[in-house]
Design a protein around this motif. Structure first.
Motif, PDB file in Angstrom:
ATOM      1  N   PRO A   3       0.832  -1.205   0.000  1.00 51.35           N
ATOM      2  CA  PRO A   3       0.000   0.000   0.000  1.00 51.35           C
ATOM      3  C   PRO A   3       0.867   1.256   0.000  1.00 51.35           C
ATOM      4  CG  PRO A   3      -0.724  -1.550   1.685  1.00 51.35           C
ATOM      5  CD  PRO A   3       0.577  -2.060   1.172  1.00 51.35           C
ATOM      6  N   GLN A   4       0.315   2.349  -0.453  1.00 55.65           N
ATOM      7  CA  GLN A   4       1.016   3.619  -0.412  1.00 55.65           C
ATOM      8  C   GLN A   4       0.236   4.610   0.448  1.00 55.65           C
ATOM      9  OE1 GLN A   4       0.821   5.878  -4.257  1.00 55.65           O
ATOM     10  NE2 GLN A   4      -0.021   3.968  -5.042  1.00 55.65           N
ATOM     11  N   MET A   5       0.895   5.718   0.817  1.00 54.91           N
ATOM     12  CA  MET A   5       0.261   6.677   1.710  1.00 54.91           C
ATOM     13  C   MET A   5      -0.680   7.588   0.931  1.00 54.91           C
ATOM     14  SD  MET A   5       1.980   9.109   4.646  1.00 54.91           S
ATOM     15  CE  MET A   5       2.700   7.763   5.580  1.00 54.91           C
ATOM     16  N   GLN A   6      -1.654   6.971   0.324  1.00 52.30           N
ATOM     17  CA  GLN A   6      -2.716   7.681  -0.380  1.00 52.30           C
ATOM     18  C   GLN A   6      -3.918   6.757  -0.430  1.00 52.30           C
ATOM     19  OE1 GLN A   6      -1.638   9.266  -4.228  1.00 52.30           O
ATOM     20  NE2 GLN A   6      -3.732   9.823  -4.745  1.00 52.30           N
ATOM     21  N   LEU A   7      -5.102   7.300  -0.186  1.00 47.29           N
ATOM     22  CA  LEU A   7      -6.313   6.503  -0.091  1.00 47.29           C
ATOM     23  C   LEU A   7      -7.255   6.792  -1.245  1.00 47.29           C
ATOM     24  CD1 LEU A   7      -7.007   7.068   3.732  1.00 47.29           C
ATOM     25  CD2 LEU A   7      -5.514   5.361   2.665  1.00 47.29           C
ATOM     26  N   ASP A   8      -8.124   5.851  -1.543  1.00 46.63           N
ATOM     27  CA  ASP A   8      -9.183   6.126  -2.505  1.00 46.63           C
ATOM     28  C   ASP A   8     -10.372   6.741  -1.787  1.00 46.63           C
ATOM     29  OD1 ASP A   8     -10.542   4.057  -1.248  1.00 46.63           O
ATOM     30  OD2 ASP A   8     -10.069   2.574  -2.792  1.00 46.63           O
ATOM     31  N   GLU A   9     -11.438   6.981  -2.514  1.00 50.11           N
ATOM     32  CA  GLU A   9     -12.594   7.655  -1.943  1.00 50.11           C
ATOM     33  C   GLU A   9     -13.258   6.861  -0.812  1.00 50.11           C
ATOM     34  OE1 GLU A   9     -13.404  10.688  -2.546  1.00 50.11           O
ATOM     35  OE2 GLU A   9     -11.917  10.960  -4.142  1.00 50.11           O
TER      36      GLU A   9
END
Length: 433
Positions: free
Chosen positions: A421-427
């Motif tokens: 995972p990366q430090m960005q999320l989806d909605e």
């Protein structure tokens, strides 16, 4: 009968007459991107001086006392929360869902986004200006370009806004070229075999003009950029290679720990029913973290990393580890609670503090090797962008002699982070991969 391997068809050449009309718009957008960055940064610095010098001196309270840190960060949370609540477009999308280069926003969102960013920068929030400033410049370039040249490709204007901002942030067009190269490599290919993608340099020509204009303007204006006073590095030795191959992956693991915690922190703040509540609570927690880690763990980290690097032996290993952990926790809280800002600048501080902690624990490890490899590994985990991470580590290195070590150190660190995972999320709040 064996298949005959056909030679690769070179990409079509773009005539100069197709590229020349883009030069002037690219120069203007690069200049404007740098000026907007400089204006927001300068305004934030002036307000920062008021909050952290003028007011506490007038009141007679210590600038870095626990009470003042708590008061300023709590007030900052309230102020940013009000902006997010009332500003048109709510000061942009949830920062947990944004990257460095995203789709253009509506121009009506830009004023609120910049105001929320400036307040966070001045108030000591552990986020950088990179994501919001890039989003603002992309939005403005896209909006103006489409109106001044009807029927033109919006993708071109967005690329110019992104390149001009990245060039301004790093003071050089090289970073923009590397980031756009990764974006172009991930872009979908034409479905029609008759349609061939132009050569890489033809696609990068106008963005490089914008990035060059942005970088030069930032240098002329004196906009701060990455660059540390690390001890000179004479050349790689076998122990340096071993240190690089160990420090970068360990830093990447540390960054991954923060990445895995990010969705949970974000979910906890999203349980609060109102942005003012979430950001106020975020400010309170950031104040507690600032009181724990000290004033060097506040703000975006650019000036503070310079203080650390100027005196590599000035802090104990325990203090440096504490700063690293506190800074990463502050990034999670700041972004998870809704403060507008980017994660690259504070991650560089955390990586540098970790590298100095390694040097403090094992003095035989050169501080230049430890710091640059710490930054490299942490940025790989947080951004998942190899070129950006390598370039940032190389920029803060004291000389080009470290580049071969960094290229080798990147490989085991990349094996650890790729597919994670990366430090960005989806909605929905799930981590992107």
């Amino acid at each position: 009968m064996s298949d005959v391997v056909k030679p690769a068809v070179p990409p079509p050449a773009t005539p100069a007459r197709a590229l020349l009309p883009l030069v002037l718009p690219a120069l203007v957008i690069g200049l404007g991107s740098s000026l907007l960055l400089a204006a927001v940064s300068e305004a934030a610095e002036l307000f920062k001086d008021v909050l952290w010098e003028t007011l506490p001196d007038a009141i007679g309270i210590g600038r870095w006392s626990v009470g003042w840190i708590m008061a300023v960060l709590t007030a900052t949370g309230i102020a940013v929360g009000l902006v997010v609540w009332k500003a048109p477009g709510h000061a942009g999308p949830d920062p947990a869902t944004t990257g460095l280069v995203d789709a253009p926003l509506s121009p009506r969102v830009v004023p609120g986004l910049l105001l929320a960013t400036g307040l966070a920068l001045a108030g000591g929030v552990s986020l950088g200006p990179e994501n919001p400033i890039t989003a603002a410049n992309i939005a403005l370039a896209y909006w103006l370009g489409r109106r001044l040249v009807p029927g033109s490709s919006g993708q071109v204007w967005a690329a110019l806004g992104a390149a001009g901002t990245v060039g301004a942030l790093f003071g050089t067009p090289v970073a923009a070229a590397l980031i756009l190269t990764e974006s172009l490599a991930a872009a979908p290919r034409p479905q029609n075999p008759a349609e061939r993608t132009p050569s890489l340099w033809d696609q990068l020509f106008a963005p490089l003009v914008a990035a060059g204009a942005g970088g030069v303007t930032s240098k002329l204006l004196g906009v701060p950029s990455f660059g540390l006073s690390l001890p000179a590095f004479d050349g790689p030795r076998w122990p340096d290679l071993l240190a690089a191959l160990l420090v970068a992956p360990v830093a990447a693991v540390l960054g991954l720990a923060a990445v895995y915690a990010f969705p949970y922190v974000h979910r906890a703040f999203r349980m609060l029913p109102h942005p003012v509540l979430a950001l106020t609570l975020g400010g309170v927690v950031l104040g507690l973290l600032g009181a724990l880690g000290g004033h060097l763990t506040l703000f975006k980290g650019l000036d503070e990393i310079g203080e650390l690097a100027a005196d590599p032996k000035g802090h104990s290993a325990g203090a440096l580890v504490m700063m690293t952990v506190v800074k990463l926790a502050a990034v999670l809280v700041a972004c998870g609670s809704g403060f507008r800002g980017g994660r690259i600048f504070p991650s560089v501080f955390a990586g540098a503090a970790f590298g100095l902690a390694v040097h403090a624990l094992v003095p035989a490890v050169e501080p230049s090797v430890a710091v640059t490899c710490g930054v490299l590994g942490l940025l790989l985990a947080v951004t998942r962008q190899g070129w950006l991470s390598l370039f940032t580590a190389a920029v803060i290195a004291p000389g080009i002699g470290l580049l071969p070590l960094l290229c080798l150190a990147l490989l085991p660190a990349w094996l650890l982070v790729t597919g994670r995972p990366q430090m960005q999320l989806d909605e929905s709040g799930a981590a992107l991969r």
